[in-house]
Design a protein around this motif. Structure first.
Motif, PDB file in Angstrom:
ATOM      1  N   ALA A 111      46.491  38.532  41.671  1.00 28.34           N
ATOM      2  CA  ALA A 111      47.752  38.638  41.788  1.00 28.34           C
ATOM      3  C   ALA A 111      48.274  40.073  42.613  1.00 28.34           C
ATOM      4  O   ALA A 111      48.729  40.412  43.090  1.00 28.34           O
ATOM      5  CB  ALA A 111      47.733  38.677  40.152  1.00 28.34           C
ATOM      6  N   SER A 112      46.686  40.451  42.649  1.00 22.27           N
ATOM      7  CA  SER A 112      47.011  42.067  43.267  1.00 22.27           C
ATOM      8  C   SER A 112      46.629  42.448  44.279  1.00 22.27           C
ATOM      9  O   SER A 112      46.735  43.699  44.815  1.00 22.27           O
ATOM     10  CB  SER A 112      46.390  43.043  42.113  1.00 22.27           C
ATOM     11  N   ARG A 114      43.906  43.443  45.174  1.00 21.52           N
ATOM     12  CA  ARG A 114      42.164  44.109  44.334  1.00 21.52           C
ATOM     13  C   ARG A 114      40.718  43.438  45.074  1.00 21.52           C
ATOM     14  O   ARG A 114      41.075  42.134  44.659  1.00 21.52           O
ATOM     15  CB  ARG A 114      41.777  44.698  43.804  1.00 21.52           C
TER      16      ARG A 114
END
Length: 148
Positions: A111-112, A114
């Protein structure tokens, strides 16, 4: 070297191969292979941090569903076996063993984007059935996590 010592060497090597097969299956997302690694009644618990409830699953299919659910959050996941201390003849039984296994994980959140790095310890139990070592139970306790 006596027969018992040779059996110990062979048993520890087979358990270490079981550990490597698990990490390899996780890294490839080969969840169907869990059927060869876990006993039908094996319980796996995952504790992600102090004060957090443990997730648990039973049997190869349940464990595969739980672990694949965790892995599904990441578009990149590599688990690395860092160390294993294997104890044979658990409770005096030559067909039972235990281990403390340290792993590292390197992941990227889908999703990110990261990166998440973590480390933890498995507290394992193994049983030999039909001449093969398999996981009888695992409890994973995460000891470190870092997100970047």
């Amino acid at each position: 070297m006596g027969a018992e010592e040779l059996r110990d060497i062979a048993d520890e090597r087979l358990i270490r191969r079981l550990l490597a097969a698990y990490v390899d299956a996780v890294n490839r997302g080969a969840w169907a292979e869990f059927g060869e690694l876990f006993l039908p009644e094996a319980v796996v618990e995952v504790v992600r941090g102090p004060g957090l409830p443990a997730d648990a699953a039973t049997g190869p299919d349940g464990v595969a569903a739980m672990v694949s659910g965790f892995a599904g959050r990441f578009d990149f996941l590599v688990q690395a076996l860092l160390n294993a201390r294997v104890e044979l003849r658990d409770g005096g039984d030559p067909d039972r063993a235990s281990a403390r296994v340290t792993i590292g994980e390197y992941r990227r959140l889908s999703a990110s984007g990261r990166f998440v790095h973590s480390a933890g310890t498995y507290h394992d139990r193994y049983e030999r059935r039909g001449g093969r070592w398999r996981f009888a139970g695992r409890r994973y306790e995460r000891t470190y996590v870092s997100e970047a």
